[in-house]
Design an enzyme around this catalytic site. Structure first.
Site, short mmCIF file in Angstrom:
data_model
loop_
_atom_site.label_atom_id
_atom_site.label_comp_id
_atom_site.label_asym_id
_atom_site.label_seq_id
_atom_site.Cartn_x
_atom_site.Cartn_y
_atom_site.Cartn_z
CE LYS A 147 -3.49 2.78 0.08
NZ LYS A 147 -4.51 2.79 1.17
CE LYS A 215 -3.17 7.62 7.37
NZ LYS A 215 -3.65 6.18 6.71
#
Length: 267
Positions: A147, A215
């Site tokens: 990811k 983030k």
């Protein structure tokens, strides 16, 4: 994204009990607490913004879920946190997703899975209900590394498309037709396919917010340090996304990198 995913599980015939800080209608049963939601679960699923939320809710899950429950975390968090959870709960899968809100609504998410082959097979009916592409890529934490790579490519692609738009418009070129041509050639991408019209219209209604990509870039840089690899383009992309956030665009879609590029070019 959790709400449409839960809805697809209900439509696929699964008995789903859900809980969130704000009650939403997803077609299943609503619980009044995490403990109530997981107490009889065969499969426990979380879809949360970041590490702190996952780490906060996990003790409630581990204290109240059946000992043989399969835990699937669809959140995007650090590989280290996923590995810590796997060490504490014997049947744990990290399964971050790509595809954004639209992918969740359309049940075509791409799912990167870390965990055992046995647990991956047990989770297959869940993945089939919410996604289109899903692969086990390794052991605990592996899904999070993939990811991170995904977000690295997506962020860099947005940055380059933004520069292409600014270049074409400044040169007096028809940027709409220009991006159509790019999308049909080697420069084509899923990002160009889905986002070129909204970027040209300066419509940055969030599908995936700059704040969340910021983030994720922190996860990427940390993963690169841990793996002792250099990602200079990734570092630059992280700075561009941080700039978008510093300019007050954190609540906008990550395609708002176009606003940063325009500011740099004084457009």
């Amino acid at each position: 994204m959790g709400r449409p995913m839960a809805g697809h599980l209900v439509k696929a015939g699964h008995e789903v009990t859900g809980y969130d800080l704000k009650q939403v209608d997803f077609g299943g049963t609503w619980a009044n607490s995490v403990a109530e939601a997981v107490k009889d679960a065969e499969v426990v699923i979380t879809m949360l913004p970041a590490d702190p939320q996952v780490e906060a809710v996990f003790p409630e899950i581990s204290a109240n879920a059946p000992a043989n429950a399969l835990y699937i975390d669809f959140s995007t968090i650090t590989p280290q946190t996923s590995q810590k959870l796997a060490a504490k709960w014997p049947r744990t899968i990290d399964a971050p997703v790509s595809g954004g809100e639209k992918g969740a609504v359309d049940a075509v998410l791409s799912i990167m899975v870390g965990g055992s082959q046995e647990d991956f097979e047990a989770a297959r009916p869940i993945f089939e209900a919410v996604g289109k592409t899903f692969e086990r890529v390794g052991g605990p934490g592996a899904g999070q590394y993939v990811k991170a790579a995904n977000q690295l490519v997506v962020g860099g692609t947005y940055a380059l498309i933004a520069e292409a738009i600014v270049l074409m418009e400044a040169a007096g070129v028809d940027a709409t037709k220009g991006l159509d041509v790019l999308a049909g050639g080697l420069a084509g991408s899923r990002v160009l396919e889905l986002k070129r019209e909204s970027m040209l219209a300066r419509n940055f209604q969030p599908g995936f917010r700059v704040d969340l990509h910021h983030k994720d870039m922190g996860i990427i840089l940390d993963a690169a340090r841990g793996a002792e690899v250099a990602i200079p383009m990734g570092a630059l992309t992280a700075q561009l996304i941080a700039s978008a956030r510093a300019l007050g665009h954190g609540s906008l879609d990550h395609s708002a990198l176009l606003l940063v590029t325009e500011r740099l070019s004084k457009q």
